[in-house]
Design a protein around this motif. Structure first.
Motif, PDB file in Angstrom:
ATOM      1  N   VAL A 105      -6.499 -12.418  -0.486  1.00 38.57           N
ATOM      2  CA  VAL A 105      -4.936 -11.896   0.248  1.00 38.57           C
ATOM      3  C   VAL A 105      -5.498 -11.481   1.692  1.00 38.57           C
ATOM      4  CG1 VAL A 105      -3.376  -9.696   0.619  1.00 38.57           C
ATOM      5  CG2 VAL A 105      -3.809 -10.924  -1.641  1.00 38.57           C
ATOM      6  N   ALA A 106      -4.632 -12.290   2.625  1.00 46.71           N
ATOM      7  CA  ALA A 106      -5.181 -12.051   4.107  1.00 46.71           C
ATOM      8  C   ALA A 106      -4.151 -11.780   4.445  1.00 46.71           C
ATOM      9  CB  ALA A 106      -5.860 -13.837   4.574  1.00 46.71           C
ATOM     10  N   ILE A 107      -3.963 -10.325   5.694  1.00 49.19           N
ATOM     11  CA  ILE A 107      -3.315  -9.741   6.711  1.00 49.19           C
ATOM     12  C   ILE A 107      -3.745  -9.368   8.333  1.00 49.19           C
ATOM     13  CG2 ILE A 107      -2.842  -8.300   4.404  1.00 49.19           C
ATOM     14  CD1 ILE A 107      -3.968  -6.793   7.414  1.00 49.19           C
ATOM     15  N   ASP A 108      -2.725  -9.645   8.578  1.00 48.77           N
ATOM     16  CA  ASP A 108      -2.909  -9.082  10.578  1.00 48.77           C
ATOM     17  C   ASP A 108      -3.669  -7.341  10.635  1.00 48.77           C
ATOM     18  OD1 ASP A 108      -2.505  -9.239  12.812  1.00 48.77           O
ATOM     19  OD2 ASP A 108      -0.545  -9.165  13.585  1.00 48.77           O
ATOM     20  N   ILE A 119      -4.005  -1.557   9.148  1.00 53.25           N
ATOM     21  CA  ILE A 119      -3.557  -2.532   8.031  1.00 53.25           C
ATOM     22  C   ILE A 119      -2.551  -1.874   7.606  1.00 53.25           C
ATOM     23  CG2 ILE A 119      -3.806  -2.661   5.718  1.00 53.25           C
ATOM     24  CD1 ILE A 119      -6.670  -2.628   5.794  1.00 53.25           C
ATOM     25  N   GLY A 120      -2.321  -0.288   7.903  1.00 51.88           N
ATOM     26  CA  GLY A 120      -0.987  -0.399   7.686  1.00 51.88           C
ATOM     27  C   GLY A 120      -0.184   0.676   6.441  1.00 51.88           C
ATOM     28  N   ARG A 121       0.115   1.720   5.696  1.00 45.10           N
ATOM     29  CA  ARG A 121       0.531   1.739   4.733  1.00 45.10           C
ATOM     30  C   ARG A 121       1.389   1.582   4.068  1.00 45.10           C
ATOM     31  NH1 ARG A 121      -1.735   5.875   7.748  1.00 45.10           N
ATOM     32  NH2 ARG A 121      -3.546   7.061   6.863  1.00 45.10           N
ATOM     33  N   GLY A 122       2.402   1.063   4.805  1.00 49.42           N
ATOM     34  CA  GLY A 122       4.069  -0.252   3.792  1.00 49.42           C
ATOM     35  C   GLY A 122       3.127  -1.155   3.624  1.00 49.42           C
ATOM     36  N   ARG A 123       2.247  -1.583   3.822  1.00 46.90           N
ATOM     37  CA  ARG A 123       1.747  -2.873   3.140  1.00 46.90           C
ATOM     38  C   ARG A 123       0.504  -3.089   1.953  1.00 46.90           C
ATOM     39  NH1 ARG A 123      -0.248  -6.597   8.311  1.00 46.90           N
ATOM     40  NH2 ARG A 123      -1.327  -5.313   8.800  1.00 46.90           N
ATOM     41  N   ILE A 127       0.154  -5.835  -0.815  1.00 46.92           N
ATOM     42  CA  ILE A 127      -1.983  -5.865  -1.179  1.00 46.92           C
ATOM     43  C   ILE A 127      -2.050  -5.621  -2.645  1.00 46.92           C
ATOM     44  CG2 ILE A 127      -3.679  -5.079  -1.265  1.00 46.92           C
ATOM     45  CD1 ILE A 127      -2.871  -4.555   1.767  1.00 46.92           C
ATOM     46  N   GLU A 128      -1.588  -4.406  -3.156  1.00 44.27           N
ATOM     47  CA  GLU A 128      -1.793  -4.088  -4.721  1.00 44.27           C
ATOM     48  C   GLU A 128      -0.604  -5.391  -5.870  1.00 44.27           C
ATOM     49  OE1 GLU A 128      -2.183  -0.492  -6.061  1.00 44.27           O
ATOM     50  OE2 GLU A 128      -2.166   0.694  -4.044  1.00 44.27           O
ATOM     51  N   GLU A 129       0.136  -5.685  -5.410  1.00 43.19           N
ATOM     52  CA  GLU A 129       0.906  -6.457  -6.006  1.00 43.19           C
ATOM     53  C   GLU A 129       0.704  -7.928  -5.804  1.00 43.19           C
ATOM     54  OE1 GLU A 129       5.010  -6.297  -4.416  1.00 43.19           O
ATOM     55  OE2 GLU A 129       5.579  -4.450  -4.822  1.00 43.19           O
ATOM     56  N   GLU A 168      -9.716   2.725  -0.167  1.00 40.52           N
ATOM     57  CA  GLU A 168      -8.847   3.770  -1.872  1.00 40.52           C
ATOM     58  C   GLU A 168      -7.733   2.715  -2.252  1.00 40.52           C
ATOM     59  OE1 GLU A 168      -7.353   6.344  -1.628  1.00 40.52           O
ATOM     60  OE2 GLU A 168      -9.303   8.323  -2.044  1.00 40.52           O
ATOM     61  N   CYS A 169      -7.024   1.630  -1.312  1.00 43.85           N
ATOM     62  CA  CYS A 169      -5.651   0.297  -2.039  1.00 43.85           C
ATOM     63  C   CYS A 169      -6.853  -0.599  -2.631  1.00 43.85           C
ATOM     64  CB  CYS A 169      -5.039   0.251  -0.625  1.00 43.85           C
ATOM     65  SG  CYS A 169      -4.027  -1.365  -1.409  1.00 43.85           S
ATOM     66  N   LEU A 170      -7.532  -1.060  -1.522  1.00 43.30           N
ATOM     67  CA  LEU A 170      -8.352  -2.597  -2.166  1.00 43.30           C
ATOM     68  C   LEU A 170      -9.441  -1.499  -3.443  1.00 43.30           C
ATOM     69  CD1 LEU A 170     -10.230  -3.405   0.834  1.00 43.30           C
ATOM     70  CD2 LEU A 170      -7.630  -4.273   0.021  1.00 43.30           C
TER      71      LEU A 170
END
Length: 262
Positions: A105-108, A119-123, A127-129, A168-170
């Protein structure tokens, strides 16, 4: 299950006065010879985000002989509205790819006209999905900015703003490996069951301490993941190796020598 090979190049800085074309040409030739399953370019393809620089970067990356190419923006794209050119030349600013048991998974992580990242909490949910129930033995997250302060890079000003929540998300997503760039200093850490690897600059002389232009090669099987640091025109060395089942690991002591002070 066969070995998966991933090449990670970062911080090309095409158009910068520090850009060295021969380094990038050599790195691409070496990558093509290796024939990796995936090539990741983790940001800062350009010096200032100008149109001509993007054209140059696109011409270089067109030489990469790999069907699976993941390219994300860096903070230098965000200058001069460079993210508009990025989408024109490279498409989406995020990606999700699954290859033979390895999920990526790669993000801007950039923000317009700012060097720092987020990264932004909205994403977090997305990411988890992406990582949820994918059956992968290795989950890799890619961004340009660093989640942890990199030794030997001066006062810390532009680590990802939401780095704590992002980590924590990761961990909730059972991510195993984070790949980033930005600071031009290769380094590696272990945080519980998460390994964080920072890449150097592949094709510039914007170097700190004893670092040299380099890029990363990752070789992965269900039993062993090894990250190599490869120098264009020269040798390679293993900077990190770990077992994705038990998280037993070894890290190269040479990383400390490049950033030592005092």
């Amino acid at each position: 299950m066969s070995t998966i090979t991933i090449a990670q190049m970062s911080d090309l800085h095409c158009g910068s006065p520090h850009f060295v074309p021969s380094l990038l040409e050599r790195a691409i030739a070496e990558v093509n010879e290796i024939q990796p399953d995936v090539v990741i370019v983790s940001g800062d393809l350009t010096g200032d985000g100008f149109l001509g620089e993007f054209q140059t970067a696109r011409e270089y990356l067109d030489r990469v002989e790999c069907e699976r190419l993941i390219v994300i923006p860096g903070n230098h794209y965000s200058r001069n509205v460079g993210y508009v050119h990025f989408e024109e030349f490279f498409g989406d600013r995020s990606a999700h790819l699954m290859v033979n048991g390895v999920s990526m998974v790669a993000i801007d992580s950039t923000e317009p006209d700012l060097d720092h990242g987020t990264i932004g909490r909205g994403r977090y949910g997305w990411i988890e999905e992406c990582f949820a129930d994918d059956g992968a033995y290795l989950r890799i997250f890619v961004l340009h900015h660093h989640l942890l302060p990199v030794p030997g890079t001066g006062r810390e000003r532009n680590v990802v703003h939401d780095a704590g929540d992002a980590l924590e998300c990761l961990q909730r997503a059972d991510c195993h490996l984070v790949l980033s760039g930005h600071k031009h200093v290769p380094y590696a850490w272990r945080l519980e069951d998460l390994f964080v690897v920072n890449a150097g600059t592949v094709s510039t002389t914007r170097l700190r301490g004893k670092t040299k232009p380099c890029y990363n090669l990752i070789e992965a099987t269900p039993e062993r993941v090894t990250v190599y640091r490869k120098y264009p025109f020269h040798e390679q060395d293993a900077i990190l190796t770990f077992d994705p089942r038990t998280f037993d690991y070894e890290k190269s002591p040479t990383l400390l020598g490049e950033t030592a002070t005092g």
